[in-house]
Design an enzyme around this catalytic site. Structure first.
Site, PDB file in Angstrom:
ATOM      1  N   ILE A 147      33.753  38.780  97.086  1.00 24.52           N
ATOM      2  CA  ILE A 147      35.131  39.285  97.060  1.00 24.52           C
ATOM      3  C   ILE A 147      35.252  40.415  96.035  1.00 24.52           C
ATOM      4  O   ILE A 147      34.871  40.249  94.874  1.00 24.52           O
ATOM      5  CB  ILE A 147      36.122  38.159  96.721  1.00 24.52           C
ATOM      6  N   CYS A 148      35.784  41.554  96.492  1.00 27.25           N
ATOM      7  CA  CYS A 148      36.041  42.715  95.631  1.00 27.25           C
ATOM      8  C   CYS A 148      34.745  43.119  94.909  1.00 27.25           C
ATOM      9  O   CYS A 148      33.735  43.377  95.548  1.00 27.25           O
ATOM     10  CB  CYS A 148      37.194  42.394  94.692  1.00 27.25           C
ATOM     11  N   GLN A 149      34.757  43.149  93.592  1.00 22.28           N
ATOM     12  CA  GLN A 149      33.545  43.510  92.856  1.00 22.28           C
ATOM     13  C   GLN A 149      32.431  42.498  93.167  1.00 22.28           C
ATOM     14  O   GLN A 149      31.250  42.875  93.245  1.00 22.28           O
ATOM     15  CB  GLN A 149      33.848  43.489  91.349  1.00 22.28           C
ATOM     16  N   GLY A 151      31.916  41.305  95.942  1.00 20.24           N
ATOM     17  CA  GLY A 151      31.348  41.768  97.213  1.00 20.24           C
ATOM     18  C   GLY A 151      30.261  42.802  96.976  1.00 20.24           C
ATOM     19  O   GLY A 151      29.210  42.788  97.640  1.00 20.24           O
ATOM     20  N   MET A 171      34.588  40.890 101.343  1.00 16.47           N
ATOM     21  CA  MET A 171      36.055  40.911 101.476  1.00 16.47           C
ATOM     22  C   MET A 171      36.604  41.913 100.463  1.00 16.47           C
ATOM     23  O   MET A 171      36.255  41.844  99.275  1.00 16.47           O
ATOM     24  CB  MET A 171      36.564  39.502 101.177  1.00 16.47           C
TER      25      MET A 171
END
Lengths: 378, 357
Positions: A147-149, A151, A171
């Site tokens: 998720i985000c970083q 990811g 994501m």
């Protein structure tokens, strides 16, 4: 004629309503007590330094897939956003969809962690967590959800350890860090990152908070509190607001060396796109990712613009690449009612299909749980 | 009266009567209508003064923010209520907007001298956020001290700061002068940052004019303070969003942050010097130790992995050697077994013989 006509009696009524809500609401505010977050039961299965690897408990009798799903969250905020309250929990809904969910909680790095590098996080912490899960389940590979970083970390990890990742889901993950609409990236180009890290050691969470709030200062530091007055009278809505408020300002400091590398390799050099990200002894080549990839992005994401995420298409070595777009923002993708009914089922459905294709008839029944006559959860 | 310590419905009625009395008194005193918003603000402040001692400290910040935004909301509505009627009727709101523009300048040039501005106080928000951040970074309450100003005195701070230190304490003097120079640099960067927002305040007024024009063309009317406030927020956000995407803003913001960190670094150097004189560990020493410890941890992990791999390798090799032996001479095992049997049988026979003796 001026198209503003706020009649004096209406103005007085609005002021009176405001006072009433504030006065009544302060009672609720003071009675709100401790703000609980992270609602789904879980057990710690591995600890190392500040890190804890959790496994979430599914409800009794719930079916769970054979291949567990490890969530790798960003370092810049706390991961309980994925499980913020009972009716807004990506984790809970993934469990309900038959996933066996693990999550890495990075904890709060302090001065002793300032020398941790991306290599320590990716080839160290993440790899050891993956190994723990593989051993527990006697599997060669598991599913990864970044998720985000987190990811971006997951992309690097998969490129370097493809044999341990069966399916990769990213994501709201930045891939191209230099899209024209990436405000954070534009700002960070002028920051002397060496000066910052050499001086501060760890990068304070307050600095990151300020940066994020500066993206929309009037809405996030002003209008939000007017909206809050409207919520004060409803105890439940107030608690929901306070949970979000807690999460927004619960920003761990960033391990200095990791932050330096992340800014330099990803933001300054756009290393994922240019193939220059160096993690320990290896250079990350996205073409080394050959497992199925699901890339989920938010259409109104002001932190990670959709173009920054969609840049992943065609850059991996995978022949099985899918995208899911979510009509919402960077935070809404975990916490909005719409997200609860769309994102976990999409993930579980995608994983279930790959499990069936991979394992044939054996895997049947391990996909997403069918809901009989059940509408979207809110 | 309800038993709620902070609120009861009677309070609304009391407040209404208070406004009416206040307005009546004001009219009599000055012969003109007093500001309803100002009166409301006073009532709100009185209420909070009365109840806040009973509220925990943590609630004060929240309440302060909500009350401040509430005041902004209603001040904004009142600004437009006070628009020149002729001006409004004609559709040319230049007077009203010019007045608001002057308000921006006044607000942003007051620099926290106690004059809380009207609607344009809004544009102080980014600056206020920065000040909050600086306070959390600085050892000094309220942020960094004012820089050295040369205005009108004939005093040239650059020249003063470039003078070399003298005598036994020259190193210390040089570091102090460097700190003063860096604080001055920071002040200049901050000034540039503030100026950037002052321009945006004016632009947002112009943008609001366009937005109102759209309302007028659509035959719509903004009829609540809240709706006006939301429009103003959206307008400011729009203007801000456009301008902070520019390379100029990135440069200004980068300069500001870098200037702040340079001051912080210089503070750190001087604090380290002081710690050194007390024979206490310095930040620099700790950083070196942290790096070394982390290097050692990596090396230990790497060695562990190598040992593990070697063990596995030697175990696998031993296993494969055994397997290879078995495969290479399949009869050998049977032969050996046969030999062992023969020997055993001979021994048994010998024993039996012995037993027979």
């Amino acid at each position: 004629m001026l198209p503003i006509d706020v009649k004096p009696d209406k103005l007085v009524k609005e002021m009176s309503d405001f006072s009433r809500k504030l006065g009544r609401g302060v009672e609720n505010l003071l009675d709100a007590g401790e703000i609980d977050t992270g609602v789904t039961p879980k057990e710690a299965v591995y600890r190392e330094d500040k890190l804890t690897l959790y496994r979430y408990r599914a409800e009794k009798g719930a079916k769970q897939g054979k291949v567990p799903l490890l969530i790798v969250y960003a370092l810049v905020n706390r991961p309980y956003m994925t499980d913020i309250q009972e009716n807004r929990s990506t984790v809970r809904n993934l469990l309900a969809e038959g996933q066996d969910v693990y999550l890495i909680d990075w904890g709060y790095p302090d001065g002793a962690d300032s020398s941790l590098t991306l290599d320590d996080y990716i080839n160290g912490y993440i790899d050891r967590c993956v190994d723990v899960i593989r051993r527990r389940h006697d599997l060669d590979s598991i599913n990864l959800l970044g998720i985000c970083q987190g990811g971006a970390f997951s992309l690097c990890y998969t490129a370097l350890h493809q044999e341990k990742v069966r399916n990769l889901i990213t994501m709201v993950t930045p891939v191209d860090f230099k899209t024209p609409d990436n405000l954070l990236s534009a700002w960070v180009q002028e920051i002397d990152i060496d000066l910052l890290v050499d001086t501060l050691g760890n990068v304070p969470g307050e600095l990151l908070n300020w940066t994020f709030l500066s993206l929309k200062p009037f809405s996030l530091t002003g209008q939000k509190y007017v909206n809050m007055v409207d919520l004060l009278e409803n105890e439940q809505n107030l608690k929901n607001f306070l949970r979000m408020e807690k999460w927004i300002f619960d920003s761990p400091d960033q391990a200095g060396e990791t932050f330096r590398q992340f800014i330099r390799e990803f933001f300054h050099k756009n290393g994922l796109i240019n193939g220059t990200v160096q993690i320990g002894p290896s250079v990350v080549d996205l073409k080394q990712i050959t497992c199925p990839v699901l890339n989920i992005y938010a259409e109104q994401d002001h932190l990670v613009p959709p173009d920054a995420t969609r840049a992943l298409r065609g850059r991996t070595g995978s022949t099985d690449y899918s995208e899911v777009s979510f009509p919402g923002g960077h935070i809404g993708i975990y916490v909005s009612g719409k997200a609860q009914s769309q994102i976990p089922p999409a993930i579980a459905g995608w994983l279930g299909k790959r499990a069936e294709e991979e394992e044939g008839p054996r895997a049947k029944g391990l996909g997403p749980r069918k809901k009989k006559g059940q509408g979207p959860r809110a | 009266m309800s038993d709620k310590p902070f609120w009861n419905d009677d309070w609304v009625e009391i407040q209404r009567r208070y406004w009416e009395s206040w307005s009546e008194m004001s009219r009599k005193a000055v012969g003109a209508e007093d500001s309803a918003v100002k009166t409301w603000e006073q009532a709100l402040d009185h209420w909070w003064q009365a109840v806040s001692p009973a509220a925990p400290e943590m609630a004060h910040d929240f309440m302060g923010r909500m009350m401040e935004q509430g005041k902004q909301l209603f001040r904004l509505a009142e600004s437009f209520q006070n628009a020149d009627p002729g001006d409004a009727q004609s559709g040319d709101w230049s007077e009203t907007l010019a007045r608001l523009s002057a308000e921006v300048q006044r607000a942003l040039s007051s620099k926290g001298e106690g004059q809380t501005p009207g609607m344009m106080g809004f544009w102080e928000m980014p600056l206020h956020s920065w000040q909050t951040l600086v306070s959390s970074f600085s050892n000094l309450p309220g942020g960094l001290p004012e820089g050295i100003s040369s205005s009108g005195s004939g005093f040239d701070p650059e020249r003063f700061l470039s003078a070399p230190g003298l005598g036994y304490t020259r190193e210390m003097q040089a570091k102090q002068l460097e700190l003063i120079r860096l604080v001055g640099e920071y002040q200049k960067a901050h000034e540039e940052y503030s100026d950037f927002f002052s321009n945006l305040g004016e632009r947002s007024i112009e943008r609001l004019r366009h937005r109102l024009e759209e309302y007028r063309e659509a035959g719509e009317v903004i009829d609540s303070a809240r709706s006006l406030y939301d429009n103003w927020v959206a307008t400011c956000e729009e203007v801000y969003g456009e301008q902070v995407r520019t390379a100029e803003y990135a440069r200004i913001q980068g300069r500001l942050i870098n200037a702040l960190i340079k001051v912080k670094r210089q503070f750190g150097i001087m604090v380290d010097d002081q710690l050194g004189t007390f024979n206490m560990p310095t930040r620099r020493e700790l950083r070196t130790l942290q790096d070394r410890i982390q290097d050692n941890r990596r090396e230990i992990r790497s060695l562990h992995a190598q040992v593990h791999a070697l063990r596995e390798q030697s175990g696998a090799e031993a296993a494969s050697r055994k397997k290879a032996v078995r495969k290479r001479v399949p009869g050998a095992v049977k032969k050996k077994a046969a030999v062992r049997k023969k020997v055993a049988a001979g021994k048994t026979a010998a024993t039996r013989k012995g037993e027979g003796r």
